[in-house]
Design a protein around this motif. Structure first.
Motif, PDB file in Angstrom:
ATOM      1  N   ALA A  15       6.874   6.253  -4.374  1.00 57.43           N
ATOM      2  CA  ALA A  15       6.823   5.266  -5.454  1.00 57.43           C
ATOM      3  C   ALA A  15       6.208   3.968  -4.935  1.00 57.43           C
ATOM      4  N   GLY A  16       5.296   3.418  -5.714  1.00 55.95           N
ATOM      5  CA  GLY A  16       4.678   2.148  -5.357  1.00 55.95           C
ATOM      6  C   GLY A  16       3.475   2.254  -4.438  1.00 55.95           C
ATOM      7  N   PRO A  35      10.376  -2.259  -0.030  1.00 58.78           N
ATOM      8  CA  PRO A  35       9.039  -2.461  -0.561  1.00 58.78           C
ATOM      9  C   PRO A  35       8.148  -3.355   0.296  1.00 58.78           C
ATOM     10  N   GLU A  77      -0.289   2.715  -3.130  1.00 53.90           N
ATOM     11  CA  GLU A  77      -1.614   2.446  -3.671  1.00 53.90           C
ATOM     12  C   GLU A  77      -2.474   3.671  -3.396  1.00 53.90           C
TER      13      GLU A  77
END
Length: 114
Positions: free
Chosen positions: A49-50, A28, A52
């Motif tokens: 996933a994650g 991440p 923006e």
């Protein structure tokens, strides 16, 4: 340990290209910006996933710092490459484009959210 920027390849347009596998290995810790429209994130290619979601039309208001590492993503790498070139021309120093976009991400068998 090499950074994400160290693993990327210089592009003549002033940004750097990075493979989906190198992006996946950096999550991440990487700031991923998907420049597609919101509906595309829910489509057949999905999204990382994650990520923006900052569509191309809203990039001017995004408020990115010029020195922060940004990884741009789109469907095929074309739109995000154009955005990366524009940001590099505007003085952003750590801009990367995920080569091949979500098509390459899916082909590499990496996890997808919808």
């Amino acid at each position: 340990m090499p950074t994400l920027l160290d693993r990327s390849t210089p592009n003549p347009a002033g940004y750097r290209d990075i493979t989906p596998k190198d992006v996946a290995a950096a999550i991440p810790g990487a700031r991923l910006i998907d420049v597609r429209d919101p509906a595309e994130l829910r489509g057949e290619l999905g999204h990382v996933a994650g990520v923006e979601n900052v569509p191309v039309a809203r990039l001017d208001a995004a408020g990115f710092r010029k020195d922060e590492p940004l990884v741009l993503v789109c469907r095929s790498g074309r739109r995000s490459g154009q955005v990366a070139a524009g940001l590099a021309a505007a003085g952003f120093s750590c801009v990367m484009n995920m080569a091949g976009g979500m098509i390459a991400w899916n082909e590499a068998g990496l996890p997808v959210s919808r």
